[in-house]
Design a protein around this motif. Sequence first.
Motif, PDB file in Angstrom:
ATOM      1  N   ASN A   6       0.858  -1.171   0.000  1.00  0.00           N
ATOM      2  CA  ASN A   6       0.000   0.000   0.000  1.00  0.00           C
ATOM      3  C   ASN A   6       0.899   1.227   0.000  1.00  0.00           C
ATOM      4  N   THR A   7       0.773   2.047  -1.037  1.00  0.00           N
ATOM      5  CA  THR A   7       1.622   3.221  -1.167  1.00  0.00           C
ATOM      6  C   THR A   7       0.794   4.481  -1.101  1.00  0.00           C
ATOM      7  N   GLY A   8       1.464   5.577  -0.823  1.00  0.00           N
ATOM      8  CA  GLY A   8       0.789   6.859  -0.774  1.00  0.00           C
ATOM      9  C   GLY A   8       1.799   7.982  -0.871  1.00  0.00           C
ATOM     10  N   GLY A   9       1.293   9.176  -0.940  1.00  0.00           N
ATOM     11  CA  GLY A   9       2.165  10.335  -1.022  1.00  0.00           C
ATOM     12  C   GLY A   9       1.602  11.473  -0.212  1.00  0.00           C
ATOM     13  N   ALA A  10       2.458  12.428   0.099  1.00  0.00           N
ATOM     14  CA  ALA A  10       2.055  13.620   0.839  1.00  0.00           C
ATOM     15  C   ALA A  10       2.788  14.810   0.249  1.00  0.00           C
ATOM     16  N   VAL A  11       2.150  15.975   0.343  1.00  0.00           N
ATOM     17  CA  VAL A  11       2.767  17.198  -0.150  1.00  0.00           C
ATOM     18  C   VAL A  11       2.681  18.259   0.941  1.00  0.00           C
ATOM     19  N   ASN A  12       3.757  19.017   1.084  1.00  0.00           N
ATOM     20  CA  ASN A  12       3.768  20.150   1.995  1.00  0.00           C
ATOM     21  C   ASN A  12       3.124  21.308   1.258  1.00  0.00           C
ATOM     22  N   SER A  13       2.021  21.831   1.773  1.00  0.00           N
ATOM     23  CA  SER A  13       1.263  22.859   1.059  1.00  0.00           C
ATOM     24  C   SER A  13       2.035  24.169   0.923  1.00  0.00           C
ATOM     25  N   VAL A  14       3.005  24.423   1.770  1.00  0.00           N
ATOM     26  CA  VAL A  14       3.783  25.654   1.687  1.00  0.00           C
ATOM     27  C   VAL A  14       4.916  25.517   0.666  1.00  0.00           C
ATOM     28  N   SER A  15       5.715  24.460   0.786  1.00  0.00           N
ATOM     29  CA  SER A  15       6.878  24.301  -0.090  1.00  0.00           C
ATOM     30  C   SER A  15       6.552  23.621  -1.415  1.00  0.00           C
ATOM     31  N   GLY A  16       5.492  22.817  -1.437  1.00  0.00           N
ATOM     32  CA  GLY A  16       5.159  22.055  -2.640  1.00  0.00           C
ATOM     33  C   GLY A  16       5.995  20.806  -2.806  1.00  0.00           C
ATOM     34  N   PHE A  17       6.769  20.435  -1.787  1.00  0.00           N
ATOM     35  CA  PHE A  17       7.603  19.242  -1.847  1.00  0.00           C
ATOM     36  C   PHE A  17       6.788  17.992  -1.528  1.00  0.00           C
ATOM     37  N   PHE A  18       7.071  16.918  -2.278  1.00  0.00           N
ATOM     38  CA  PHE A  18       6.382  15.647  -2.113  1.00  0.00           C
ATOM     39  C   PHE A  18       7.263  14.628  -1.414  1.00  0.00           C
ATOM     40  N   ALA A  19       6.603  13.684  -0.759  1.00  0.00           N
ATOM     41  CA  ALA A  19       7.270  12.500  -0.214  1.00  0.00           C
ATOM     42  C   ALA A  19       6.385  11.309  -0.529  1.00  0.00           C
ATOM     43  N   ALA A  20       7.001  10.179  -0.810  1.00  0.00           N
ATOM     44  CA  ALA A  20       6.265   8.934  -1.050  1.00  0.00           C
ATOM     45  C   ALA A  20       6.555   8.003   0.115  1.00  0.00           C
ATOM     46  N   GLY A  21       5.596   7.159   0.405  1.00  0.00           N
ATOM     47  CA  GLY A  21       5.797   6.188   1.475  1.00  0.00           C
ATOM     48  C   GLY A  21       4.983   4.952   1.191  1.00  0.00           C
ATOM     49  N   GLY A  22       5.254   3.941   1.951  1.00  0.00           N
ATOM     50  CA  GLY A  22       4.517   2.706   1.759  1.00  0.00           C
ATOM     51  C   GLY A  22       4.550   1.831   2.987  1.00  0.00           C
ATOM     52  N   VAL A  23       3.630   0.904   2.989  1.00  0.00           N
ATOM     53  CA  VAL A  23       3.536  -0.092   4.047  1.00  0.00           C
ATOM     54  C   VAL A  23       3.387  -1.447   3.384  1.00  0.00           C
ATOM     55  N   ILE A  24       4.098  -2.420   3.900  1.00  0.00           N
ATOM     56  CA  ILE A  24       4.013  -3.778   3.390  1.00  0.00           C
ATOM     57  C   ILE A  24       3.413  -4.657   4.475  1.00  0.00           C
ATOM     58  N   HIS A  25       2.356  -5.405   4.091  1.00  0.00           N
ATOM     59  CA  HIS A  25       1.689  -6.331   5.008  1.00  0.00           C
ATOM     60  C   HIS A  25       1.854  -7.750   4.487  1.00  0.00           C
ATOM     61  N   ASP A  26       1.875  -8.709   5.421  1.00  0.00           N
ATOM     62  CA  ASP A  26       1.908 -10.107   4.996  1.00  0.00           C
ATOM     63  C   ASP A  26       0.495 -10.566   4.648  1.00  0.00           C
ATOM     64  N   GLY A  27       0.345 -11.816   4.255  1.00  0.00           N
ATOM     65  CA  GLY A  27      -0.935 -12.366   3.837  1.00  0.00           C
ATOM     66  C   GLY A  27      -2.003 -12.353   4.909  1.00  0.00           C
ATOM     67  N   LYS A  28      -1.601 -12.204   6.167  1.00  0.00           N
ATOM     68  CA  LYS A  28      -2.551 -12.156   7.275  1.00  0.00           C
ATOM     69  C   LYS A  28      -2.882 -10.725   7.689  1.00  0.00           C
ATOM     70  N   GLY A  29      -2.317  -9.754   6.985  1.00  0.00           N
ATOM     71  CA  GLY A  29      -2.580  -8.359   7.305  1.00  0.00           C
ATOM     72  C   GLY A  29      -1.637  -7.769   8.337  1.00  0.00           C
ATOM     73  N   ASN A  30      -0.626  -8.522   8.755  1.00  0.00           N
ATOM     74  CA  ASN A  30       0.338  -8.023   9.734  1.00  0.00           C
ATOM     75  C   ASN A  30       1.349  -7.097   9.067  1.00  0.00           C
TER      76      ASN A  30
END
Length: 109
Positions: A6-30
Amino acid sequence: MCFSLNTGGAVNSVSGFFAAGGVIHDGKGNWVLGYNRFLGKCSVAIVELWGILDDLLILQNQGYNEVAIHSDNLEIVIGISNSILEESSSNLIRRIQQILAEEEKRSLR
């Protein structure tokens, strides 16, 4: 065991800079691991693509080959499936496609 990205991104509304991030889960949702990457100024599509690529590379380096990628961005899914996004993202798309093609147990939804 199948892993979910599951990936996503965020932007700083003042600077306009982006960052990407993600989370990895196993088959059981852990939760397995999470990460983030500073990208500076770029498009939302680039943020999404970097998130997917980073997730795939992390799992590949860990030796995991069953992966389901979930994205709520239909443009990204179509772009990876058909390679029709803007030219600046084509290298990212090609790299993602290469990784997905290496293992038949990887899917994009």
